[in-house]
Design an enzyme around this catalytic site. Structure first.
Site, PDB file in Angstrom:
ATOM      1  N   LYS A 123       0.800  -1.350   0.095  1.00 59.39           N
ATOM      2  CA  LYS A 123       0.102  -0.052   0.008  1.00 59.39           C
ATOM      3  C   LYS A 123       0.804   1.279  -0.004  1.00 59.39           C
ATOM      4  CE  LYS A 123      -3.355  -0.798  -0.543  1.00 59.39           C
ATOM      5  NZ  LYS A 123      -3.680  -1.447  -2.257  1.00 59.39           N
ATOM      6  N   SER A 166      -4.743   2.788   4.290  1.00 57.91           N
ATOM      7  CA  SER A 166      -4.801   2.359   2.992  1.00 57.91           C
ATOM      8  C   SER A 166      -4.949   0.717   3.056  1.00 57.91           C
ATOM      9  CB  SER A 166      -3.890   2.533   1.904  1.00 57.91           C
ATOM     10  OG  SER A 166      -3.637   2.064   0.570  1.00 57.91           O
ATOM     11  N   HIS A 224       7.489  -7.480  -2.144  1.00 56.50           N
ATOM     12  CA  HIS A 224       6.949  -6.591  -0.819  1.00 56.50           C
ATOM     13  C   HIS A 224       7.954  -7.123   0.356  1.00 56.50           C
ATOM     14  CE1 HIS A 224       3.607  -4.676  -2.172  1.00 56.50           C
ATOM     15  NE2 HIS A 224       2.744  -5.382  -2.163  1.00 56.50           N
TER      16      HIS A 224
HETATM   17  P1  A3P Z   1      -5.071   4.821  -0.952  1.00 60.89           P
HETATM   18  O1  A3P Z   1      -5.808   3.464  -0.604  1.00 60.89           O
HETATM   19  O2  A3P Z   1      -4.700   5.753  -0.037  1.00 60.89           O
HETATM   20  O3  A3P Z   1      -5.734   5.507  -2.050  1.00 60.89           O
HETATM   21  P2  A3P Z   1      -0.121  -0.233  -3.678  1.00 60.89           P
HETATM   22  O4  A3P Z   1      -0.162  -0.236  -5.324  1.00 60.89           O
HETATM   23  O5  A3P Z   1       1.132  -0.422  -2.906  1.00 60.89           O
HETATM   24  O6  A3P Z   1      -1.170  -1.445  -3.409  1.00 60.89           O
HETATM   25  O7  A3P Z   1      -0.655   1.106  -3.304  1.00 60.89           O
HETATM   26  C1  A3P Z   1      -2.097   1.390  -3.525  1.00 60.89           C
HETATM   27  C2  A3P Z   1      -2.260   2.860  -2.867  1.00 60.89           C
HETATM   28  O8  A3P Z   1      -1.546   3.818  -3.766  1.00 60.89           O
HETATM   29  C3  A3P Z   1      -3.654   3.280  -2.830  1.00 60.89           C
HETATM   30  O9  A3P Z   1      -3.642   4.506  -1.894  1.00 60.89           O
HETATM   31  C4  A3P Z   1      -3.746   3.977  -4.124  1.00 60.89           C
HETATM   32  O10 A3P Z   1      -4.985   4.892  -4.214  1.00 60.89           O
HETATM   33  C5  A3P Z   1      -2.503   4.694  -4.402  1.00 60.89           C
HETATM   34  N1  A3P Z   1      -2.135   5.194  -5.586  1.00 60.89           N
HETATM   35  C6  A3P Z   1      -2.143   4.300  -6.688  1.00 60.89           C
HETATM   36  N2  A3P Z   1      -1.795   4.980  -7.937  1.00 60.89           N
HETATM   37  C7  A3P Z   1      -1.463   6.151  -7.469  1.00 60.89           C
HETATM   38  C8  A3P Z   1      -1.218   7.410  -8.167  1.00 60.89           C
HETATM   39  N3  A3P Z   1      -1.022   7.436  -9.398  1.00 60.89           N
HETATM   40  N4  A3P Z   1      -1.108   8.678  -7.600  1.00 60.89           N
HETATM   41  C9  A3P Z   1      -1.307   8.568  -6.109  1.00 60.89           C
HETATM   42  N5  A3P Z   1      -1.570   7.462  -5.361  1.00 60.89           N
HETATM   43  C10 A3P Z   1      -1.803   6.120  -5.961  1.00 60.89           C
END
Ligand code: A3P
Length: 297
Positions: free
Chosen positions: A50, A140, A110
């Site tokens: 996340k 998140s 991860h």
């Molecule tokens: P939130 O749940 O706070 O919105 P991962 O890919 O490591 O699982 O992380 C997911 C998190 O990164 C989510 O956070 C998601 O919305 C955010 N995320 C993904 N793409 C993004 C982008 N282009 N800009 C900002 N946040 C992004």
């Protein structure tokens, strides 16, 4: 009520490797993962869950494809960079997918440093680490576990707060993960980035990634990458927003994968008491490290 109980029972439990909770299929496949043969020209994207994994993957792929969005649409993001500890039989494991991939490979994990297959260190691979502040990570991860049917049920926010601070989540404690990668960053080829910096100044951070990858793209291409990797674009993009994943794995009706994409959403979740308790624990866990996080922009 009955249906809800059945749902909770169906959620899997985690198992541990060296005290780090992981998915059962990953633990079953552990010896294959540890024997993974890295190559000197591998680039490994490393994150705590996340922390912006999907975001950095899309950025890296767009740089690799010289800003050609169509090429980045060749397949969903999860299939572009093999996830080395991923196992979900009968699908090919992350290790098998990586083996089948032509070099130079871009892979992702991860795993905390102590669980990484040793051949990554032996081959002096490049590591691209993205860290996100613990409070936003927790929020998140909580929403992700609500909707991700192959991870344990998070329970209430109050329950999850305790689970997260004690590190009993998949891939283990946040503190040790971010510290572990930070502390070795000058001994290996590691580019250590922060989600919050990517949010504040995407162009500057994307430029760092480009240089780290040994690429040289002109300004207009960089601007396209900044635009196409914005939260709004990636939320609408079926190749990045997880909309093609079956509901039995990710139930997007509970919470979207591309949820908020902001810095500071923790303020909408943490109570004053939780915040004080968290800060106290954080101080102890992070004592002596120089890694510093930004909690709001
Ligand atoms: P939130 O749940 O706070 O919105 P991962 O890919 O490591 O699982 O992380 C997911 C998190 O990164 C989510 O956070 C998601 O919305 C955010 N995320 C993904 N793409 C993004 C982008 N282009 N800009 C900002 N946040 C992004």
């Amino acid at each position: 009520m009955m249906a809800q109980n059945t749902e909770v029972r169906k959620r899997p439990q985690l198992r541990e490797v060296e005290g780090i909770p992981l998915q059962t299929a990953t633990v079953d496949n552990w010896s294959q993962i540890q024997k993974f043969e890295a190559k000197p020209d591998d680039l490994l994207i490393c994150t705590y869950p996340k922390s912006g994994t999907t975001w950095i993957q899309e950025i890296v792929d767009m740089i690799e494809q010289n800003g050609d969005l169509e090429k980045c649409q060749r397949t969903i993001i999860q299939h572009r960079h093999p996830f080395i500890e991923w196992a979900r039989p009968p699908q090919p494991s992350g290790v098998e997918k990586a083996k089948a991939m032509p070099s130079p490979r871009i892979l992702r994990t991860h795993l905390p440093t102590q669980l990484l297959p040793p051949s990554f260190w032996e081959n002096n691979c490049k590591f691209l680490y993205v860290a996100r502040n613990a409070k936003d990570c927790m929020v998140s991860y909580y929403h992700f576990q609500r909707m991700c049917q192959i991870l344990p049920d998070p329970g209430t926010w109050e329950d999850y707060f305790e689970t997260f601070i004690s590190g009993k989540v998949c891939w283990g404690p946040w503190y040790d993960h971010v510290k572990g990668w930070w502390e070795i960053k000058d001994r290996y080829q590691i580019l250590y980035l922060f989600y919050e910096d990517l949010k504040r100044d995407p162009k500057q951070e994307i430029q760092k990634v480009m240089k780290f990858m040994g690429k040289n793209l002109d300004e207009t291409v960089l601007d396209t990458i900044v635009q196409e990797t914005s939260f709004e674009k990636m939320k609408e993009n079926p190749m990045t927003n997880r909309s093609t994943i079956p509901k039995s794995i990710l139930d997007l009706s509970i919470s979207p994968f591309m949820r908020k994409g902001t810095v500071g959403d923790w303020k909408n979740h943490f109570t004053v008491a939780q915040n004080e308790r968290f800060d106290e624990i954080y101080r102890k866990k992070m004592e002596g490290t120089s890694v510093n996080f930004c909690l709001e922009l």
